[in-house]
Design an enzyme around this catalytic site. Sequence first.
Site, PDB file in Angstrom:
ATOM      1  N   TYR A   1       0.848  -1.202   0.000  1.00 29.97           N
ATOM      2  CA  TYR A   1       0.000   0.000   0.000  1.00 29.97           C
ATOM      3  C   TYR A   1       0.889   1.260   0.000  1.00 29.97           C
ATOM      4  O   TYR A   1       0.524   2.294  -0.547  1.00 29.97           O
ATOM      5  CB  TYR A   1      -0.966  -0.022   1.184  1.00 29.97           C
ATOM      6  CG  TYR A   1      -2.170   0.884   0.981  1.00 29.97           C
ATOM      7  CD1 TYR A   1      -3.036   0.679  -0.088  1.00 29.97           C
ATOM      8  CD2 TYR A   1      -2.429   1.929   1.853  1.00 29.97           C
ATOM      9  CE1 TYR A   1      -4.136   1.507  -0.286  1.00 29.97           C
ATOM     10  CE2 TYR A   1      -3.525   2.757   1.673  1.00 29.97           C
ATOM     11  CZ  TYR A   1      -4.374   2.541   0.601  1.00 29.97           C
ATOM     12  OH  TYR A   1      -5.457   3.366   0.410  1.00 29.97           O
TER      13      TYR A   1
ATOM     14  N   LYS B   1      -3.140   8.450   2.886  1.00 33.80           N
ATOM     15  CA  LYS B   1      -4.361   8.279   3.695  1.00 33.80           C
ATOM     16  C   LYS B   1      -4.148   8.788   5.120  1.00 33.80           C
ATOM     17  O   LYS B   1      -5.093   9.286   5.743  1.00 33.80           O
ATOM     18  CB  LYS B   1      -4.799   6.810   3.709  1.00 33.80           C
ATOM     19  CG  LYS B   1      -5.309   6.286   2.360  1.00 33.80           C
ATOM     20  CD  LYS B   1      -6.514   7.037   1.821  1.00 33.80           C
ATOM     21  CE  LYS B   1      -7.132   6.340   0.617  1.00 33.80           C
ATOM     22  NZ  LYS B   1      -8.210   7.144   0.004  1.00 33.80           N
TER      23      LYS B   1
HETATM   24  C1  1JT Z   1      -5.735   3.491  -4.833  1.00 33.48           C
HETATM   25  C2  1JT Z   1      -5.689   2.214  -5.360  1.00 33.48           C
HETATM   26  C3  1JT Z   1      -6.235   3.703  -3.554  1.00 33.48           C
HETATM   27  C4  1JT Z   1      -6.133   1.139  -4.612  1.00 33.48           C
HETATM   28  C5  1JT Z   1      -6.605   1.344  -3.327  1.00 33.48           C
HETATM   29  C6  1JT Z   1      -6.681   2.623  -2.791  1.00 33.48           C
HETATM   30  N1  1JT Z   1      -7.198   2.529  -1.548  1.00 33.48           N
HETATM   31  C7  1JT Z   1      -7.446   1.244  -1.294  1.00 33.48           C
HETATM   32  N2  1JT Z   1      -7.097   0.521  -2.356  1.00 33.48           N
HETATM   33  C8  1JT Z   1      -7.172  -0.916  -2.445  1.00 33.48           C
HETATM   34  C9  1JT Z   1      -5.904  -1.528  -1.892  1.00 33.48           C
HETATM   35  C10 1JT Z   1      -4.718  -1.372  -2.583  1.00 33.48           C
HETATM   36  C11 1JT Z   1      -3.539  -1.935  -2.101  1.00 33.48           C
HETATM   37  C12 1JT Z   1      -3.553  -2.636  -0.943  1.00 33.48           C
HETATM   38  C13 1JT Z   1      -4.731  -2.791  -0.249  1.00 33.48           C
HETATM   39  C14 1JT Z   1      -5.915  -2.235  -0.740  1.00 33.48           C
HETATM   40  C15 1JT Z   1      -5.156   1.938  -6.737  1.00 33.48           C
HETATM   41  C16 1JT Z   1      -4.997   3.197  -7.564  1.00 33.48           C
HETATM   42  C17 1JT Z   1      -4.387   4.300  -6.766  1.00 33.48           C
HETATM   43  C18 1JT Z   1      -5.289   4.679  -5.602  1.00 33.48           C
HETATM   44  O1  1JT Z   1      -2.342  -3.146  -0.515  1.00 33.48           O
HETATM   45  C19 1JT Z   1      -2.293  -4.428  -0.042  1.00 33.48           C
HETATM   46  C20 1JT Z   1      -2.228  -1.751  -2.848  1.00 33.48           C
END
Ligand code: 1JT
Length: 253
Positions: free
Chosen positions: A153, A160
Site C-alpha cells: 500500500y 491516507k
Molecule cells: C488506490 C488504489 C487507492 C487502490 C486502493 C486505494 N485505496 C485502497 N485501495 C485498495 C488496496 C490497494 C492496495 C492494498 C490494499 C488495498 C489503486 C490506484 C491508486 C489509488 O495493498 C495491499 C495496494
Amino acid sequence: MLENKVGMIFGVANKRSIAWACAAACAEQGAKQAFTYQSDRLRENVEELAATLPDSLVVPCDVMDQVTVDRAFDAVARKYGKLDFLIHSIAFAPKEALEGEFVTTTREAFRTALEVSAFSLTQVALAASPLMTDGGSIVTMSYYGAEKVVSNYNVMGVAKAALEASTRYLAADLGKNNIRVNAISAGPINTLSARGVKNMGSLLGYVAEKSPLKRNVTADEVGKTAMFLVSDLSSGITGETIYVDCGYNIMGI
Ligand code: 1JT
C-alpha cells in the site's frame, strides 16, 4: 432522510465504485446529486449512471486542475443554489508505487499521491463551504494502511494518513459553519482501482478470514454509512474516522 438535500459526488468511475454506492444510498433517501468525472474516458459511464437518478448533474472536474474544480462548483451553484453534502472518493498513485518497497517511492509519485488523494479534500472543502449555507457534511474514504503498515500500500498509506489528519483539521476549521467532516475507513473492496493491484484476490481472502464477520465489506455497506454521515442522524459526529471493515481493525492476534 435526505429530501431537499443536494450532494456532490467525486469519484464515480463505474457502477462498482464506492462513490456510486454512496450516491445510490443517498438517492434512495431523496437526495439530488451532482457527479464529477475526472477525464473524458469516464464521462459516458458517469452520465449513464447519473441519468438513472432524478434531477442529477454531471460536470468535469480534475483535482489537479483548479480551474475545473472552480467550474464544477459554479455549475452546482447555478443549478441548485446550495450544497448540503459532499462525498470525496478519489485517490491515485502511480502503479509502480503500489508494489515493492516504500523506501523506493520517488518524489514524483509521492507528490502525485499526496496531491490527488489528500490535498484534494482541502481543495474541495474550501470550494464547498460557501455553498453550504445551511451547514453541511463532507465524507472522504480512507483505508487501514493509513495507520498500520500494509505491504504494497506504501505511499497510499502515507497519503491516507494525511487525509485522516486533514479530516480532523478541516472539521476544526469548518465546525463554526456547522460543516462536519468525517472519513470512512473501508475494508478492501474489489473496485476498478483495486483491480490494478497485485494479489488483491489473496488480500481479500486474508482480510475476510481474519475479520470478526468472516467476510469482506461491500460497497453497499460503505454507501449506507456515508448516507448516515451526510444525514442529520450523525449531527454530533465530526473529525472522525469510522471503520466499515467487518471489524478487521479491532483484531490483534
Ligand atoms: C488506490 C488504489 C487507492 C487502490 C486502493 C486505494 N485505496 C485502497 N485501495 C485498495 C488496496 C490497494 C492496495 C492494498 C490494499 C488495498 C489503486 C490506484 C491508486 C489509488 O495493498 C495491499 C495496494
